[in-house]
Motif scaffolding. Structure first.
Motif, PDB file in Angstrom:
ATOM      1  N   VAL A 296       0.849  -1.191   0.000  1.00 12.70           N
ATOM      2  CA  VAL A 296       0.000   0.000   0.000  1.00 12.70           C
ATOM      3  C   VAL A 296       0.886   1.242   0.000  1.00 12.70           C
ATOM      4  N   GLU A 297       0.418   2.249  -0.683  1.00  9.78           N
ATOM      5  CA  GLU A 297       1.151   3.512  -0.749  1.00  9.78           C
ATOM      6  C   GLU A 297       0.626   4.435   0.338  1.00  9.78           C
ATOM      7  N   VAL A 298       1.529   4.940   1.180  1.00  2.83           N
ATOM      8  CA  VAL A 298       1.190   5.872   2.257  1.00  2.83           C
ATOM      9  C   VAL A 298       2.163   7.049   2.174  1.00  2.83           C
TER      10      VAL A 298
ATOM     11  N   ALA B  57      -5.070  -2.072   5.363  1.00  2.58           N
ATOM     12  CA  ALA B  57      -4.844  -0.961   4.444  1.00  2.58           C
ATOM     13  C   ALA B  57      -5.787   0.201   4.751  1.00  2.58           C
ATOM     14  N   ALA B  58      -7.040  -0.090   5.037  1.00  2.00           N
ATOM     15  CA  ALA B  58      -8.009   0.962   5.357  1.00  2.00           C
ATOM     16  C   ALA B  58      -7.649   1.666   6.666  1.00  2.00           C
TER      17      ALA B  58
ATOM     18  N   GLU C 107      -4.578   3.850   6.049  1.00  2.00           N
ATOM     19  CA  GLU C 107      -4.970   5.044   5.290  1.00  2.00           C
ATOM     20  C   GLU C 107      -5.612   6.074   6.222  1.00  2.00           C
TER      21      GLU C 107
ATOM     22  N   ALA D 232      -4.169   9.806   7.350  1.00  2.00           N
ATOM     23  CA  ALA D 232      -5.020  10.963   7.057  1.00  2.00           C
ATOM     24  C   ALA D 232      -5.417  11.705   8.337  1.00  2.00           C
TER      25      ALA D 232
END
Length: 188
Positions: free
Chosen positions: A18-20, A76-77, A80, A84
């Motif tokens: 995953v991209e963070v 992943a959620a 994210e 954020a």
């Protein structure tokens, strides 16, 4: 990335990247929970991590769909939302099988007892697990943490106020502590 050649006693698991904001994170999960988080998981590091886990778990990652893939989507959620600024705790189950003994005790205490936006010293964490002279051993436990960010080893600092070390690099540690309001945002 799927590997073949399942060994007897092999464990089912899944992998994704995953991209963070701090770069790509590699995530591995078993049906029991999130197994590993890998910093800077570009194609080379992701392939190395998958190969290492394949050897350790006796089989390559499973093809979707699987319970482990559902946990990866949940991880992943949650990551994210954390990046954020909408999540301060993680609720997904963790698979602690990549750590044991003293290291596991220290990491579990860290996960349970050092909340978002706070820091603890290596020595304080050693004291919390009943090992008063083990500050350096706590540092080793942090360096072997298979679940960084989720098990927040970035929140462990030196007694004198220094950042200490960090497997993801000090810039990553600064970014995570800044996200949590512990450090000011970098000027440039």
């Amino acid at each position: 990335m799927e590997r073949t050649g399942r060994q007897p006693g092999a464990r089912a698991w899944a992998w994704t990247t995953v991209e963070v904001p701090i770069g790509p994170l590699g995530l591995a999960a078993t049906p029991e929970g999130l197994l590993e988080v890998v910093f800077h998981a570009d194609a080379r590091r992701a392939a190395e991590a998958v190969d290492r886990l394949t050897l350790r778990l006796g089989a390559g990652p499973a093809a979707p769909p699987s319970t482990a893939h559902g946990l990866l989507a949940e991880a992943a959620a949650e990551l994210e939302a954390y990046f954020a600024g909408r999540r301060e705790t993680f609720s997904l189950p963790l698979d602690w099988s990549l750590t044991s003994g003293f290291n596991r005790r220290v990491l579990r205490e860290l996960a349970a007892g050092v909340p978002y936006g706070t820091v603890v010293s290596y020595q304080d964490l050693a004291d919390r697990v009943g090992e008063a002279g083990a500050a350096r051993a706590v540092g080793v436990a942090m360096g072997s943490n298979p679940l960084p960010v989720v098990v927040p080893c970035h929140r462990v600092v030196e007694s004198g106020g220094g950042l200490g070390g960090f497997g993801g690099g000090l810039e990553t540690k600064r970014a995570l502590l800044s996200l949590e309001g512990v450090l000011p945002e970098p000027l440039f």
